[in-house]
Design an enzyme around this catalytic site. Structure first.
Site, PDB file in Angstrom:
ATOM      1  N   ASP A 115      -3.121 -29.223   0.001  1.00 36.75           N
ATOM      2  CA  ASP A 115      -2.859 -30.578   0.496  1.00 36.75           C
ATOM      3  C   ASP A 115      -3.851 -30.957   1.597  1.00 36.75           C
ATOM      4  O   ASP A 115      -4.296 -32.107   1.675  1.00 36.75           O
ATOM      5  CB  ASP A 115      -1.431 -30.678   1.031  1.00 36.75           C
ATOM      6  CG  ASP A 115      -0.390 -30.664  -0.081  1.00 36.75           C
ATOM      7  OD1 ASP A 115      -0.784 -30.813  -1.255  1.00 36.75           O
ATOM      8  OD2 ASP A 115       0.810 -30.497   0.234  1.00 36.75           O
ATOM      9  N   GLU A 147      -5.924 -33.999  -8.163  1.00 35.20           N
ATOM     10  CA  GLU A 147      -7.139 -33.889  -7.346  1.00 35.20           C
ATOM     11  C   GLU A 147      -8.217 -34.876  -7.767  1.00 35.20           C
ATOM     12  O   GLU A 147      -9.381 -34.738  -7.400  1.00 35.20           O
ATOM     13  CB  GLU A 147      -7.688 -32.464  -7.409  1.00 35.20           C
ATOM     14  CG  GLU A 147      -8.161 -32.004  -8.773  1.00 35.20           C
ATOM     15  CD  GLU A 147      -7.058 -31.341  -9.593  1.00 35.20           C
ATOM     16  OE1 GLU A 147      -7.407 -30.528 -10.469  1.00 35.20           O
ATOM     17  OE2 GLU A 147      -5.869 -31.628  -9.365  1.00 35.20           O
TER      18      GLU A 147
END
Length: 308
Positions: A206, A232
């Site tokens: 994260d 992503e």
């Protein structure tokens, strides 16, 4: 400032100050000082058979005065003087309302302070109502702003989410087609991101996503929009930017990705980029699919690169 300007909106206040002996005179004026509405008590004292809509209020005063000088809850006297031998002395207050003024007054026919006390109470109540309404409007605006931000923001990275990206792209797309200006997309995907999660955990993963989103956002111009497209994957729409402009943007970001400050990771993070420019007869899906295909070519050619 009160929003409602119809005299009936104040009926609940006015009715409490009217009985057999006392009657509140209510006159609503526009910004030019002419009568916009009034109640029956005003008609009786002014000697009018119907509402004098459009007439200057100054004609009912023995000595005209400026309403702007009388705003607030301070008490004053007016002399209602039409074709009458004896003018009426009134006590009252003037309020600033939407696009005009509201004058509330009552005839002083008793020697005690009952009337003035009631007018003062009315003034305090209306002032409190105005303040409360203002507070609620401000709170509502802030709540709406927070809701809108939640609807268009990716909760993890703080940049635009996929939904808001599509809304913005639609506007940009229509503008570019109508005004014949260039528009380009840059699709980006973090390389080996699964390895980051598997090696360091999702919390570190994260942190990588947040750092890359910040880099992308800071690299954009004010008129551009960077968004998290999913997982992503990130996407940036560049308005009034040619393919060459978009390539330079992507290459600059590509070079900066390995320099991101990520203390928990002992290898350089990289990303792959795909670039395309809007062409005649394109649809939104055409544009996004080409950027996506270019990005996957960058993956196949070794990652950490830009493909058009």
């Amino acid at each position: 400032m009160l929003e409602n300007t119809n005299i009936t909106k104040y009926a609940d206040f006015i009715s409490r100050f009217a009985d057999d002996k006392l009657g509140v005179v209510a006159v609503l004026l526009n910004s030019q000082g002419t009568v916009k509405d009034c109640n029956d008590a005003f008609l009786r004292l002014a000697g009018e058979e119907k509402k004098p809509i459009g007439k200057p209020f100054s004609q009912y005063l023995r000595d005209p005065w400026e309403l702007e000088d009388r705003l607030g809850s301070s008490e004053f006297q007016i002399l209602l003087a039409p074709q009458l031998k004896i003018p009426y002395a009134l006590h009252g207050v003037v309020y600033s309302v939407h696009q005009g003024h509201l004058l509330l007054a009552t005839r002083a026919i008793t020697a005690d302070d009952t009337i003035l006390d009631k007018i003062s109470m009315l003034s305090n109540e209306m002032s409190a109502l105005t303040r409360e309404l203002s507070k609620k409007n401000i709170a509502l605006e802030k709540a709406n702003e927070r809701i809108n931000n939640l609807l268009r923001t990716d909760t993890l990275t703080g940049i635009a989410n996929r939904r808001y990206f599509y809304e913005t792209l639609q506007r940009f797309f229509s503008y570019a087609a109508r005004h014949h200006v260039p528009l380009s997309l840059v699709m980006a995907d973090l390389d080996h991101f699964k390895k980051v999660n598997d090696t360091y955990g999702h919390k570190t993963g994260d942190q990588v996503l947040v750092a890359f989103a910040r880099l992308l956002q800071e690299s954009c111009r004010d008129e551009d929009l960077a968004a998290r497209f999913g997982g992503e994957e990130f996407i940036t729409v560049l308005i009034q930017a040619t393919e060459e402009d978009a390539v330079r943007f992507a290459q600059r970001v590509c070079q900066q990705v390995p320099q991101m400050q990520l203390a928990d990771i002992d290898w350089a993070i990289t990303a792959s980029f795909g670039v395309t420019q809007m062409m005649d007869h394109d649809t939104l899906d055409d544009l996004i699919n080409r950027a996506d295909e270019a990005m996957y070519r960058a993956k196949k050619k070794g990652r950490n690169r830009v493909e058009v």
